[in-house]
Design an enzyme around this catalytic site. Structure first.
Site, PDB file in Angstrom:
ATOM      1  N   GLY A 140      -4.818  32.925  77.134  1.00 55.18           N
ATOM      2  CA  GLY A 140      -4.985  33.219  78.793  1.00 55.18           C
ATOM      3  C   GLY A 140      -5.198  32.751  79.806  1.00 55.18           C
ATOM      4  CE1 TYR A 148       0.107  40.055  67.317  1.00 56.62           C
ATOM      5  CE2 TYR A 148       1.400  38.701  65.819  1.00 56.62           C
ATOM      6  CZ  TYR A 148       0.493  38.820  67.150  1.00 56.62           C
ATOM      7  OH  TYR A 148       0.092  37.083  67.627  1.00 56.62           O
TER       8      TYR A 148
HETATM    9  N1  LIG Z   1      -4.493  33.109  69.207  1.00 58.03           N
HETATM   10  C1  LIG Z   1      -3.372  32.854  68.644  1.00 58.03           C
HETATM   11  O1  LIG Z   1      -3.721  32.589  67.186  1.00 58.03           O
HETATM   12  C2  LIG Z   1      -2.107  33.549  68.840  1.00 58.03           C
HETATM   13  C3  LIG Z   1      -1.782  34.351  69.741  1.00 58.03           C
HETATM   14  N2  LIG Z   1      -0.767  34.274  69.937  1.00 58.03           N
HETATM   15  C4  LIG Z   1      -0.574  35.410  71.186  1.00 58.03           C
HETATM   16  O2  LIG Z   1      -0.665  35.168  72.816  1.00 58.03           O
HETATM   17  C5  LIG Z   1      -1.749  35.827  73.291  1.00 58.03           C
HETATM   18  C6  LIG Z   1      -3.181  35.845  73.711  1.00 58.03           C
HETATM   19  O3  LIG Z   1      -3.591  35.911  72.558  1.00 58.03           O
HETATM   20  P1  LIG Z   1      -5.750  35.670  72.335  1.00 58.03           P
HETATM   21  O4  LIG Z   1      -5.950  34.392  73.353  1.00 58.03           O
HETATM   22  O5  LIG Z   1      -5.198  34.460  70.836  1.00 58.03           O
HETATM   23  O6  LIG Z   1      -6.489  36.429  72.125  1.00 58.03           O
HETATM   24  P2  LIG Z   1      -8.019  37.204  72.306  1.00 58.03           P
HETATM   25  O7  LIG Z   1      -8.025  38.143  71.986  1.00 58.03           O
HETATM   26  O8  LIG Z   1      -8.454  36.118  72.649  1.00 58.03           O
HETATM   27  O9  LIG Z   1      -7.104  37.666  74.487  1.00 58.03           O
HETATM   28  C7  LIG Z   1      -6.816  38.539  74.685  1.00 58.03           C
HETATM   29  C8  LIG Z   1      -6.539  38.993  76.105  1.00 58.03           C
HETATM   30  O10 LIG Z   1      -6.364  39.942  76.795  1.00 58.03           O
HETATM   31  C9  LIG Z   1      -6.932  41.075  77.147  1.00 58.03           C
HETATM   32  N3  LIG Z   1      -6.624  42.137  76.759  1.00 58.03           N
HETATM   33  C10 LIG Z   1      -6.262  43.687  75.853  1.00 58.03           C
HETATM   34  N4  LIG Z   1      -5.859  44.167  76.010  1.00 58.03           N
HETATM   35  C11 LIG Z   1      -5.812  44.125  77.910  1.00 58.03           C
HETATM   36  C12 LIG Z   1      -5.277  45.224  78.174  1.00 58.03           C
HETATM   37  N5  LIG Z   1      -4.402  46.791  77.712  1.00 58.03           N
HETATM   38  N6  LIG Z   1      -4.624  45.341  79.399  1.00 58.03           N
HETATM   39  C13 LIG Z   1      -5.483  43.718  79.979  1.00 58.03           C
HETATM   40  N7  LIG Z   1      -5.283  42.517  79.487  1.00 58.03           N
HETATM   41  C14 LIG Z   1      -6.118  43.111  77.825  1.00 58.03           C
HETATM   42  C15 LIG Z   1      -8.687  40.721  76.200  1.00 58.03           C
HETATM   43  O11 LIG Z   1      -9.520  41.146  77.280  1.00 58.03           O
HETATM   44  C16 LIG Z   1      -8.214  39.372  76.522  1.00 58.03           C
HETATM   45  O12 LIG Z   1      -9.411  38.455  77.547  1.00 58.03           O
HETATM   46  C17 LIG Z   1      -1.263  37.963  72.564  1.00 58.03           C
HETATM   47  O13 LIG Z   1      -0.086  37.922  72.806  1.00 58.03           O
HETATM   48  C18 LIG Z   1      -1.112  37.126  71.311  1.00 58.03           C
HETATM   49  O14 LIG Z   1      -0.317  38.037  70.644  1.00 58.03           O
HETATM   50  C19 LIG Z   1       0.349  34.590  69.378  1.00 58.03           C
HETATM   51  C20 LIG Z   1       0.683  33.659  68.372  1.00 58.03           C
HETATM   52  C21 LIG Z   1      -0.486  33.238  68.036  1.00 58.03           C
HETATM   53  C1  LIG Z   2       0.297  32.604  64.718  1.00 58.17           C
HETATM   54  C2  LIG Z   2       0.164  33.783  63.851  1.00 58.17           C
HETATM   55  C3  LIG Z   2       0.721  35.016  64.417  1.00 58.17           C
HETATM   56  O1  LIG Z   2       0.544  36.048  65.564  1.00 58.17           O
HETATM   57  C4  LIG Z   2       0.343  36.919  63.453  1.00 58.17           C
HETATM   58  C5  LIG Z   2      -0.105  36.587  62.621  1.00 58.17           C
HETATM   59  C6  LIG Z   2       0.329  37.618  61.977  1.00 58.17           C
HETATM   60  C7  LIG Z   2      -0.726  37.949  60.100  1.00 58.17           C
HETATM   61  C8  LIG Z   2      -1.109  36.624  58.822  1.00 58.17           C
HETATM   62  C9  LIG Z   2      -0.975  36.684  57.955  1.00 58.17           C
HETATM   63  O2  LIG Z   2       0.245  37.799  56.645  1.00 58.17           O
HETATM   64  C10 LIG Z   2      -1.048  35.810  57.477  1.00 58.17           C
HETATM   65  C11 LIG Z   2      -0.656  35.605  56.328  1.00 58.17           C
HETATM   66  C12 LIG Z   2      -0.728  34.003  55.450  1.00 58.17           C
HETATM   67  C13 LIG Z   2      -0.294  33.918  54.368  1.00 58.17           C
HETATM   68  C14 LIG Z   2      -0.365  32.453  54.174  1.00 58.17           C
HETATM   69  C15 LIG Z   2       0.066  31.428  53.127  1.00 58.17           C
HETATM   70  C16 LIG Z   2       0.423  32.226  52.199  1.00 58.17           C
HETATM   71  O3  LIG Z   2       1.244  31.603  51.785  1.00 58.17           O
HETATM   72  C17 LIG Z   2      -0.790  31.770  51.180  1.00 58.17           C
HETATM   73  C18 LIG Z   2      -0.465  32.367  50.081  1.00 58.17           C
HETATM   74  C19 LIG Z   2      -1.718  32.736  48.960  1.00 58.17           C
HETATM   75  C20 LIG Z   2      -2.296  31.795  47.948  1.00 58.17           C
HETATM   76  O4  LIG Z   2      -2.371  32.425  47.084  1.00 58.17           O
HETATM   77  O5  LIG Z   2      -3.236  31.201  47.803  1.00 58.17           O
END
Ligand SMILES: NC(=O)C1=CN([C@@H]2O[C@H](COP(=O)(O)OP(=O)(O)OC[C@H]3O[C@@H](n4cnc5c(N)ncnc54)[C@H](O)[C@@H]3O)[C@@H](O)[C@H]2O)C=CC1
Ligand SMILES: CCC(=O)/C=C/C=C\C[C@@H](O)/C=C/C=C/C=C\[C@@H](O)CCCC(=O)O
Length: 254
Positions: free
Chosen positions: A20, A153
């Site tokens: 964000g 999720y």
């Molecule tokens: N980091 C990753 O690998 C990925 C993240 N996302 C999505 O991206 C978005 C942002 O996540 P990130 O920046 O990674 O996480 P983060 O945990 O760094 O940031 C999330 C933000 O949302 C705020 N927040 C949480 N609950 C809230 C509420 N009730 N009201 C207002 N604000 C609230 C938190 O205070 C924080 O600032 C999320 O929707 C997440 O699911 C999607 C795919 C991958």
């Molecule tokens: C971007 C992803 C996100 O928003 C949320 C992801 C949620 C869950 C991730 C968790 O379920 C991760 C699983 C990862 C699996 C990865 C690879 C497998 O093929 C590994 C197998 C492990 C091994 O036997 O070495």
């Protein structure tokens, strides 16, 4: 065709940190005014201070807002409309990963994203005095595929995709002049990764998954894909951002 963001007002939920904050920064770099909404007061104020130093006091705002609190969210959006200006860009980004507290996760990831979209639509639609605009909702690759120990999720993020694509098909979208877009990031370098590991117990597996995907995305890489979508995507754009770059689904975009 690219749109101009200069002087336009954007709201980013969950904008105090992580993705964000990256989205807020790239909107500011393009000349937009940005309002950050976040539940975290300290982190929000810290981010506000840093971004105001960089982009000017009148261009960045922070409102503490829990997006799961219906009245708070509605009142905050009304205050922004009255005190800051007319909304043009809404980014529903706030999200958590917590399979144990799954009802809270649905409330943030799905219910608040729907509410944010509806509130923004009311403020932006042309037949209601708005100027039109863009709503970009943040899903995940877990909104398009299946992940271990991540049932709720995944359900929440599939919901983001389904809701946003269907909003884009609303018969009034053209009259409103609003584009509804959805971006699905792969694993990115934020605090959420720790939460995924803790909640699923899949510490090694998540690391393996990231390795297999070619590494973890930086916040900047995700923000670059985000900006490309905001500037150029047609209504209904749905794209994955990964180490391969920004890839639209269903061959619907350039
Ligand atoms: N980091 C990753 O690998 C990925 C993240 N996302 C999505 O991206 C978005 C942002 O996540 P990130 O920046 O990674 O996480 P983060 O945990 O760094 O940031 C999330 C933000 O949302 C705020 N927040 C949480 N609950 C809230 C509420 N009730 N009201 C207002 N604000 C609230 C938190 O205070 C924080 O600032 C999320 O929707 C997440 O699911 C999607 C795919 C991958
Ligand atoms: C971007 C992803 C996100 O928003 C949320 C992801 C949620 C869950 C991730 C968790 O379920 C991760 C699983 C990862 C699996 C990865 C690879 C497998 O093929 C590994 C197998 C492990 C091994 O036997 O070495």
């Amino acid at each position: 065709m690219e749109i101009s963001l200069s002087g336009k007002l954007a709201v980013v939920t969950g904008g105090s940190r992580g993705l964000g904050r990256g989205f807020a920064t790239s909107l500011l770099e393009k000349g937009a005014k940005v309002v950050i909404l976040d539940i975290g007061k300290e982190e929000g104020e810290e981010t506000l201070k840093k971004l105001q130093e960089q982009f000017g006091k009148d261009n960045v705002y922070f409102y503490r807002c829990d997006v799961t609190d219906r009245k708070q969210f509605e009142d905050t959006m009304a205050t922004i409309d009255k005190d800051v200006g007319r909304l043009s860009v809404m980014v529903n980004n706030a999200g958590i990963f917590n399979e144990q507290d799954w009802e809270k996760m649905i409330s943030i990831n799905l219910v608040a994203m729907i509410r944010g979209t509806k509130l923004a639509t009311d403020l932006m639609k042309k037949d209601n005095g708005g100027d039109g605009g863009v709503v970009l909702n943040i899903s995940s690759i877990a909104g398009l595929g299946w992940y271990m120990n991540s049932e709720v999720y995944c359900a929440s993020k599939f919901g983001v995709v389904g809701f946003t694509k269907s909003m884009a098909l609303n018969s009034d979208t053209l009259k409103w002049d609003i584009r509804y877009l959805c971006m699905c990031p792969a694993f990115a370098d934020t605090a959420l990764i720790g939460a995924i590991k803790e909640s699923t117990g899949l510490h090694k597996e998540v690391d393996t998954g990231i390795e297999k995907a070619g590494g973890i995305l930086s916040v900047q890489e995700v923000a670059d894909g985000f900006m490309k979508m905001i500037l150029t995507s047609d209504n209904g754009g749905l794209a994955v951002i990964s180490k391969m770059g920004l890839t639209y689904k269903q061959d619907e975009q350039k």
